[in-house]
Each structure stands twice: as C-alpha cells, then as structure tokens.
Scaffold this active site. Structure first.
Site, PDB file in Angstrom:
ATOM      1  N   LEU A  33      67.058  48.838  21.191  1.00 15.46           N
ATOM      2  CA  LEU A  33      67.667  48.243  19.998  1.00 15.46           C
ATOM      3  C   LEU A  33      66.578  48.049  18.950  1.00 15.46           C
ATOM      4  CD1 LEU A  33      69.817  45.410  21.695  1.00 15.46           C
ATOM      5  CD2 LEU A  33      70.284  47.864  21.525  1.00 15.46           C
ATOM      6  N   LYS A 228      55.184  30.973  19.548  1.00 11.08           N
ATOM      7  CA  LYS A 228      54.379  31.485  20.663  1.00 11.08           C
ATOM      8  C   LYS A 228      53.824  30.334  21.504  1.00 11.08           C
ATOM      9  CE  LYS A 228      53.142  35.564  17.958  1.00 11.08           C
ATOM     10  NZ  LYS A 228      52.187  36.101  16.984  1.00 11.08           N
TER      11      LYS A 228
HETATM   12  N1  LIG Z   1      52.922  38.342  12.236  1.00  9.01           N
HETATM   13  C1  LIG Z   1      52.269  38.232  13.503  1.00  9.01           C
HETATM   14  C2  LIG Z   1      52.432  39.458  14.365  1.00  9.01           C
HETATM   15  C3  LIG Z   1      53.540  39.434  15.320  1.00  9.01           C
HETATM   16  O1  LIG Z   1      53.674  38.239  16.015  1.00  9.01           O
HETATM   17  C4  LIG Z   1      50.790  38.030  13.296  1.00  9.01           C
HETATM   18  O2  LIG Z   1      50.288  38.020  12.168  1.00  9.01           O
HETATM   19  O3  LIG Z   1      50.110  37.837  14.299  1.00  9.01           O
END
Ligand SMILES: N[C@@H](CCO)C(=O)O
Ligand SMILES: NC(=O)c1ccc[n+]([C@@H]2O[C@H](COP(=O)([O-])OP(=O)(O)OC[C@H]3O[C@@H](n4cnc5c(N)ncnc54)[C@H](O)[C@@H]3O)[C@@H](O)[C@H]2O)c1
Ligand code: NA
Length: 464
Positions: A33, A228
């Site tokens: 996807l 995260k």
């Molecule tokens: N936008 C994120 C990458 C993907 O998680 C970063 O700058 O680390």
C-alpha cells in the site's frame, strides 16, 4: 500456514477439498500500500531481489498488487507489472498473506490494516504516527486474528532498534533509552553548531538541500520524535505509552546564543527522545518518564558525535550495560531495508506456521508528568553587577531545593554594539539533577527578581 488463513480460504476458486494438505510451495501473496519514497524502494527490492528473498524466506514472495492514489503514472522503474497497480486498497488487502502499509497517516491506513488482519494477513508498517496513536488497537486485532504486526521502519528508519528491544533485550531490564530520533532536526542543530547561524536561516537552508520538508512542523516541533519515543517506551518498559503521554518541546526556540552557550560548556545541543524508568516512592514503586526536548549533552557522550541527518539510540540496560545503535533514520532505500527485514521475518513465521511476539504491556507502569522527571538545568542570566546579587540568586535555588553544581560569571561593560552599559554580569548556573517542576519554578522566581534583567536562556542538560 498461510493456506489455511481466512484470506486464502475466501480466495479459493477450485472446489474446496477439506482433506487436502496445505500447499507448502505456494508463494506468499504480498500487497503493498503506497508507492511513495519508501514504498517505491520496497517494490524495487521485492522485484529485483525476488530470488534471494525466496531463498531466505523459504517461499517466494509474490507481489499481488500495489495500491496507489493515482492510476496512470509511469512507474516503470519499479519493475512491477503495470497490471498490479490499483487504486482500490480496500479490495487489495482482502487477498494477501502479507500487507505492507506505506501510505502513512491515520486514515485510511488504520482501517486498511485492521481489514488486512481480519482477512488473515500479517502487517508490516512504517507508520509511527498510527502506532503511537492506536498501537493497542492494532495489537489487539493482530492477536485476535493470529497474525503478525511488525514495524521496524517506524523508529529510526534503517537502524535495527524495535526488534532488538522487543526480542534481543527481552531478557534484560531496560532502564533508559535516549535517542536522536529525527534526522531533520539533527541536521538543523548540527548545521547551527558548525556555522553559528540562527534557526530560521538554517531551516531554510535544510529545505533548499532537501533535508527539511516544505512544511517542517512535524519535525521541528518534535511530533515525529514524540511518536517514536512513545513506541520505544512501550517496548522498553512493557507499558502502553501513547503520543498523548509524551512531553514534547521542539527546536524552534533554540537560538545561536544557546548553541554558543553549549559550546562553552563542552556540549552540543540535540533534540532528544528520552524514555526512563524512575523510582517514585519510598517503597521502590516505579514510574516512567517519556519526553522529547532539546538538551545539552557533553561532547564525550556517544550521542554527541551523531552529525547531519543521522539517527542514534542509546540504551542502558541492567545486564547489557550501555548499547548504541547508529545509522540512517530516513530515506527510501534505508527505510526499505527495515521494511524488507520485517517482511522476511513475518514470511518465515508463515512458512514455519507460527507468529512473532504480540504486545507486551504487563508492567503497566504509570507515566509521570513532566514535572516529576529528573533533569539538570543550564540557566543563563543577565544580572546587575553589584554586591549581594549572587547571594540573592543562590537563595532562590535553595528555596526550591535545587542544588547548584557550577556558577560562572562574566562582567559586561558594553552592549553588543559597543555602547558602554551600567555594570552588569552574565551569570551561568548549572544545577545538579532535580525534579523538572522545581527547576522550572526556580527559573520563574529568578525572572521576578529586580536584579535579574533577563533570563537569557534555559536548557536542560542530559547524558552525564
Ligand atoms: N522526517 C523524519 C524521517 C522519517 O521519520 C526525520 O527527519 O527523521
Ligand atoms: N520517508 C522516510 O524516510 C520514512 C522513514 C521511516 C518511516 N517512514 C514512514 O513510512 C510511511 C511512508 O512514508 P513515505 O516517505 O514513503 O511517504 P510518501 O508520502 O512519499 O508516500 C506515501 C504514498 O502513499 C500514497 N497514498 C496515500 N494515500 C493512499 C491511499 N489511500 N491508497 C494508496 N496510496 C496512497 C501517496 O500518494 C504516496 O505516494 C509513513 O508512515 C512514514 O512515516 C518514512
Ligand atoms: Na528502525
């Protein structure tokens, strides 16, 4: 085992023979996807490395469809049969053994993943935003339908960190995880450090170089790193941690002056995701703190040497001690490496007839408010230079039971443009570790003192 899955059962075209043994040579059907940055790289590897992937998995991985938003675009470079592209992702997920979700966002990714699982497919995703918002719902569905949910790409891109925490360190006790989890902000802070330039100018440069998005909000305000950190804390502490539990401060307020102050201290400023376990009461009860904010770290700390757009995760565990995971946190091919590693893992489970670990949330530790987190502060003050000033400042720290580690004073006699000024001093105070609420109240009280002309900067100090 895939041949007995609901997906396979509903897909059967021949008259079912209930006594027939499952076909243990049939390829595993893979649905992709999204064919954006990561999806394209995954499609390319799936087609170009098909023989090696089959050898490693024990079964061929047959791409049965690629869901895209717009049909008709030239995607010849992916090496995918054009007939496999579809705009009907909802239909595609009903006829696969493994669904790779790389469209991102909450809707429709969540419904597509839930439908894929209900149709018997294992799911591999890189969607940190969705996991940090609805991880428990997805895990419950995976459990209910006996399928895998793997998401190595969701945290720190190519760096193996989800599975090391979930599997390799499952026999250890993790006390702290500190990560540089966002490449864009690390690039910006590193560039500010090497050039002395300010935040806005540096973000514009990062955008021109393709390191920062046109709308960099998710990165510079810390939302991406917070998602995260929530995922890492959930895994490390066997506790449900959602994005709503993460204290978040971005890097938009970090000034060239802060960077210079860090340099003088022998530190660099990094946007850190910090997940830590702390004792919260006299009987040894524990809680966890999960936060994302800029902080000074000493140059000797392994995270200080993480430059440009690289990511790193520093783990402190009871028996393993200190571990450092370093590499590329973003980009099509690096992130595809993590996705394909997960695809091979879940495919191997299908071939062997089992599944990987589900959610582990047994510890259910309380997530503490930011005020209860223990940190150190670096406070810069512009004060009048006269007798008794230092004593008054020290009294404020003492009144809030915050212990001072070092004090440095520099007398200032002229403004930046050279104009003579009344006697004043730049005072830099670094504290010992204390609860964030006490440190913050101390700074508020300092700002109220008549001898304090300005609180010029306040930065947390971590990693020492
Ligand atoms: N936008 C994120 C990458 C993907 O998680 C970063 O700058 O680390
Ligand atoms: N880019 C990275 O470096 C990176 C790193 C780690 C994780 N991720 C994650 O991987 C996922 C994908 O990221 P990306 O950078 O490839 O994004 P992207 O925007 O480049 O690609 C997403 C693709 O999905 C398509 N899409 C959107 N809705 C769709 C729908 N309903 N049906 C079919 N296609 C649809 C879009 O048209 C686009 O081509 C996100 O969850 C992201 O957070 C990305
Ligand atoms: Na990873």
């Amino acid at each position: 085992m895939s041949d007995l899955s609901p997906a396979a059962a509903s897909d059967a075209t021949a008259a079912p023979d209930e006594t027939a043994a499952p076909d243990e040579t049939a390829p595993l059907r893979v649905a992709l996807l999204g064919a954006g940055t990561v999806g394209s790289a995954v499609a390319r590897t799936l087609t170009h490395e098909a023989d090696d992937l089959a050898a490693r998995t024990g079964r061929r991985l047959e791409l049965v469809g690629v869901a895209v938003r717009r049909a008709g675009r030239d995607r010849a470079d992916l090496g995918v049969d054009p007939a496999l592209f579809t705009t009907d992702a909802a239909e595609l997920v009903t006829r696969a053994d493994i669904v790779i979700e790389l469209i991102g966002g909450i809707d429709p990714a969540k419904e597509l993943i839930l439908s894929a699982m209900a149709h018997g497919a294992s799911v591999v995703t890189g969607n940190k935003a969705l996991l940090a918002e609805a991880g428990p719902t997805l895990y419950a569905a995976a459990d209910e339908h006996g399928v895998d949910l793997y998401y190595e790409a969701a945290v720190a891109g190519a760096i193996p960190i989800v599975r090391p925490i979930r599997d390799s360190l499952a026999g250890d006790r993790i006390d702290r995880v500190i990560g540089i989890l966002n490449g864009t902000t690390n690039f910006v802070l590193d560039a500010m450090d090497s050039t002395g330039a300010g935040f806005t100018e540096t973000v514009e440069r990062a955008q021109a170089l393709g390191y920062a998005e046109a709308d960099p909000t998710a990165d510079v305000e810390g939302f991406d790193a917070a998602a995260k950190a929530a995922i890492l804390a959930s895994l490390a502490f066997h506790t449900r941690v959602g994005i709503e539990h993460v204290h978040r401060e971005g890097i938009t307020e970090v000034s060239a002056g802060d960077i210079a102050a860090a340099k003088e201290m022998g530190c660099v400023i990094k946007l850190l995701g910090i997940c830590e376990r702390t004792v919260v009461d006299e009987s040894g009860g524990e809680g966890i703190s999960v936060r994302v904010h800029p902080a000074m770290i000493p140059l000797g700390h392994p995270l200080a040497s993480v430059r440009e757009a690289f990511n790193a995760v520093f783990v402190e565990a009871g028996s393993a001690g200190e571990l450092m995971f370093y590499g590329q946190g973003a980009g099509g091919d690096p992130t595809a490496s993590a996705v394909l590693g997960d695809v091979v893992a879940v495919a191997r489970h299908r071939v062997a007839g089992g599944k990987g670990p589900g959610e582990s949330a047994y510890a259910d530790l309380p997530v503490l408010p930011m005020g209860r987190a223990r940190t150190r502060y670096h406070v810069s003050l512009d004060v009048a230079d006269r007798s008794g000033v230092l004593a008054k400042v020290a009294q404020v720290f003492a009144a809030h039971e915050v212990s001072i580690e070092t004090v440095r004073q520099q007398v200032v006699t002229e403004d930046e443009d050279g104009t003579p000024t009344p006697p004043r001093a730049a005072l830099v105070i670094v504290t010992h570790s204390a609860e964030d609420a006490a440190l913050s109240a101390t700074v508020d009280a300092l700002a109220e003192l008549d001898i304090v002309r300005e609180v010029t900067s306040v930065l947390r100090v971590e990693g020492s």
